[in-house]
Design an enzyme around this catalytic site. Sequence first.
Site, PDB file in Angstrom:
ATOM      1  N   PRO A 141     -25.290 -16.350  72.755  1.00 15.44           N
ATOM      2  CA  PRO A 141     -24.592 -16.097  74.009  1.00 15.44           C
ATOM      3  C   PRO A 141     -24.066 -14.681  74.180  1.00 15.44           C
ATOM      4  O   PRO A 141     -23.426 -14.129  73.305  1.00 15.44           O
ATOM      5  CB  PRO A 141     -23.429 -17.071  73.977  1.00 15.44           C
ATOM      6  CG  PRO A 141     -23.718 -18.027  72.902  1.00 15.44           C
ATOM      7  CD  PRO A 141     -24.542 -17.294  71.924  1.00 15.44           C
ATOM      8  N   GLU A 142     -24.347 -14.142  75.355  1.00 13.38           N
ATOM      9  CA  GLU A 142     -23.683 -12.933  75.819  1.00 13.38           C
ATOM     10  C   GLU A 142     -22.817 -13.384  76.992  1.00 13.38           C
ATOM     11  O   GLU A 142     -22.711 -14.580  77.270  1.00 13.38           O
ATOM     12  CB  GLU A 142     -24.714 -11.891  76.260  1.00 13.38           C
ATOM     13  CG  GLU A 142     -25.650 -11.480  75.127  1.00 13.38           C
ATOM     14  CD  GLU A 142     -26.593 -10.358  75.503  1.00 13.38           C
ATOM     15  OE1 GLU A 142     -26.193  -9.478  76.277  1.00 13.38           O
ATOM     16  OE2 GLU A 142     -27.740 -10.357  75.030  1.00 13.38           O
TER      17      GLU A 142
END
Length: 264
Positions: A2-3
């Site tokens: 995840p960003e």
Amino acid sequence: MPELPEVEVARRKLAHWTAGRLIVRARTGKSRLLGPQSPQKVTRALRGQRVEGVERRGKHLLARLASGGALYLHLGMTGRLLLEDGAKHVRLALELDDGRRVLFDDPRMFGRIRVGSYPDLVERYFEPLGLDPLRDHFTPGTLQSILGRSGRPIKVALMEQHLIAGIGNIQAAEALWLAKIDPEVPARSLDPGAVRRLQRALVETVRRTIADLESGAKYLSEGGENTFFVYGRAGEKCPRCEDAHVLRTVQGGRATFYCPRCQG
DNA sequence: AACGGAACCTGAAAGC
DNA sequence: TGCTTTCAGGTTCCGT
């Protein structure tokens, strides 16, 4: 994985699932995600609590509890939030008063789970962070002043969370391609025009990725189609100039994808 | 202080 | 087919 975009989508989901709900019980086991906290400390802090809202800054999440406490989550590299089962590495489960279960799944255990008072967790995890591309404070002016402090390659600087919060390897590559900036140039060497393009590019790529995820796009790692312009496309033709081919290099130990013609 | 590299982990994909 | 190697969207620590 995840960003910022994935974390923002996770925030919206968690807020939606828990709105007005009570955590009847929490389950967790000993794992590195908990750090020095005992599983009992975590489950005790969550049991019987009402979730008042979920906040995000950069890649960090904070769920406010009615007690004045909060649940802090970082998804690390492989963390995800889901309802019900279908997860093989559940590190935390929240059983809600509507009978549903929210699961934090994280095979590689790079994520982080903490409980504590809301102000303490804000101070520890939110305050050290830099500009968040989805907030009003993210302007060409503030970006310029932040980047002016760093002599590191712009790609590396973009991923430093105390400068800009939430940008990771994919979003950095995509934004630099959109803004036509060479990933290797020192951050402080960007002229105002380049900074302006970069500011817009960061907002654009983050918003676009969120929209893709909201419309059901899957992660690359889950077999999803690659919807990015240059990330993961070494050897393919640049989708803009359709002349040069996308190159893959390594910066700070991470793969960088870029078009040597557009971003030269 | 600033930087590169290794470490922390598991699993999927690519290579042989 | 099956074994081995490489790579992964993050962060932190350690040595120079």
